[in-house]
Design an enzyme around this catalytic site. Structure first.
Site, mmCIF file in Angstrom:
data_model
loop_
_atom_site.group_PDB
_atom_site.id
_atom_site.type_symbol
_atom_site.label_atom_id
_atom_site.label_comp_id
_atom_site.label_asym_id
_atom_site.label_seq_id
_atom_site.Cartn_x
_atom_site.Cartn_y
_atom_site.Cartn_z
ATOM 1 N N SER A 207 0.803 -1.224 0.000
ATOM 2 C CA SER A 207 0.000 0.000 0.000
ATOM 3 C C SER A 207 0.834 1.271 0.000
ATOM 4 C CB SER A 207 -0.946 0.018 1.208
ATOM 5 O OG SER A 207 -0.213 -0.102 2.415
ATOM 6 N N HIS B 126 -1.178 4.276 7.041
ATOM 7 C CA HIS B 126 -0.539 4.910 5.888
ATOM 8 C C HIS B 126 -0.261 6.383 6.159
ATOM 9 C CE1 HIS B 126 -3.326 1.659 4.514
ATOM 10 N NE2 HIS B 126 -2.187 1.239 3.989
ATOM 11 N N ASP C 90 -4.331 7.348 8.257
ATOM 12 C CA ASP C 90 -5.418 6.491 8.735
ATOM 13 C C ASP C 90 -4.980 5.453 9.770
ATOM 14 O OD1 ASP C 90 -3.915 4.813 7.197
ATOM 15 O OD2 ASP C 90 -5.483 4.320 5.751
#
Length: 381
Positions: free
Chosen positions: A38, A346, A343
């Site tokens: 990610s 990340h 969040d």
């Protein structure tokens, strides 16, 4: 917010030659092929699984969810801009006539270096991403052989050897292991993880890859997700409030990854390997967050629960759920540029911008960037 003037000063450093062990190479690549999780996923997992990332994801730059687990741009987006290349399209994102002329992104959120299991967030482990690339290349060459109709959408044949191959993966192997293993067991698994990584690199070399750009893993003990789960006892935390054992594992992983990078450079003397110390860049950001214009080094901007972490593993950013009998929504803070973390897992766009500015100084790479600087970067941010 992180000081924009400082950032622009850093970014305008004329950056363009890498000075690898084997031979000098101009940092002016026709295409980029990226592999990872990610930290560099530009829409792969969302496209593959049909997941929906809701606002406020994407609110800062794209003004709509972009498939990125962020309020805006990722570090890879800033690096693409610095090289005057378009943002990379995800391999599996087929809607809207995506162009792969300047490269392709195989990174998928939740991915690991080791093969995925039934419990994995992403089925697209590093080996699968490499296999996807092999198919991508074969299909591109097949289509190019049929004529010029698709040339503007596909990389030219010689791009596969001239391209830069970027890697940012391994964080999930370590973070996930802590849910079932002790620190010693996690450390003992690192050589096996890196054998898998080496196998993938060798497969790409056999496909013609010659320029390798490898990010190490960041201080995962400083992510709110890990602090919430493993940092409830103050004795388990470092001075900055990060989980000590997670950061220890990241450091050991990085030492061994660095050694592997040097080994590969010695093995493939016709190639260029650059190791980038993301851990130090991110650690410096967390340690000096206030000086750099941030208000919160660990607490999530978008989450639920309020201070000190604003993170609840039961609900992700932008979602609404019933928790303990009440309907709640994980909302964003007022100004994400004041937060290092978006969040709980990340980084925010502002933090990613800082990280990319530090990468572009060349000081955190081995080998470091050469002082030979043939052209100005095209500034867009």
């Amino acid at each position: 917010m992180a000081n924009t003037n400082t950032f622009l000063l850093q970014i305008t450093t004329l950056f363009c030659l890498l000075f690898p062990v084997a031979n000098s190479v101009v940092f002016n690549y026709p295409a980029i092929f990226n592999f990872g999780d990610s930290n560099s996923d530009t829409g792969e997992l969302v496209a593959a699984l049909g997941d929906i990332l809701d606002l406020p994801n994407g609110q800062t730059y794209f003004k709509t969810p972009s498939g990125r687990f962020c309020d805006g741009r990722l570090t890879i987006d800033f690096l693409m801009d610095a090289m005057d290349l378009p943002f990379l399209n995800a391999y599996l994102d087929s809607i809207g006539l995506p162009s792969f002329h300047k490269g392709c992104n195989f990174a998928a959120a939740g991915s690991t270096i080791q093969p995925a299991t039934a419990q994995s967030v992403s089925p697209f482990s590093f080996g699968v991403q490499v296999a996807q690339f092999v198919r991508f290349k074969a299909r591109v060459l097949e289509l190019l052989a049929k004529g010029k109709r698709l040339d503007k959408y596909l990389p030219a044949q010689d791009y596969f050897q001239k391209a830069l191959y970027m890697f940012d993966i391994g964080q999930n192997d370590l973070a996930g292991a802590f849910y079932s293993k002790t620190l010693d067991q996690v450390l003992a698994s690192i050589p096996t993880i890196l054998i898998e990584f080496e196998t993938g690199i060798k497969a790409l070399y056999d496909q013609g890859a010659r320029n390798f750009w490898i990010h190490n893993t960041g201080p995962l003990g400083c992510l709110a997700q890990n602090v919430a789960k493993f940092g409830t006892d103050a004795s388990s935390l470092e001075e900055q409030g990060c989980v000590r054992k997670h950061n220890q594992a990241a450091k050991i992983f990085n030492l061994q990854l660095h050694a592997l990078t040097k080994k590969l450079q010695g093995l493939y003397t016709d190639s260029n390997f650059t190791y980038v110390d993301i851990y130090t860049i991110k650690s410096n950001l967390i340690a000096n967050y206030s000086k750099l214009g941030f208000e919160q080094p660990i607490m999530a901007c978008c989450g639920f629960g309020g201070p000190p972490l604003n993170y609840d593993s039961r609900i992700s950013c932008g979602k609404t759920k019933v928790i303990n009998g009440a309907t709640v929504t994980a909302k964003a803070c007022n100004d994400s540029s004041e937060y290092v973390n978006w969040d709980g897992i990340h980084y925010s766009e502002a933090a990613n911008q800082y990280v990319s500015s530090q990468i572009l100084t060349g000081k955190y790479s081995d080998p470091p960037f050469s002082d030979k600087m043939p052209f100005l970067l095209s500034l867009k941010f």
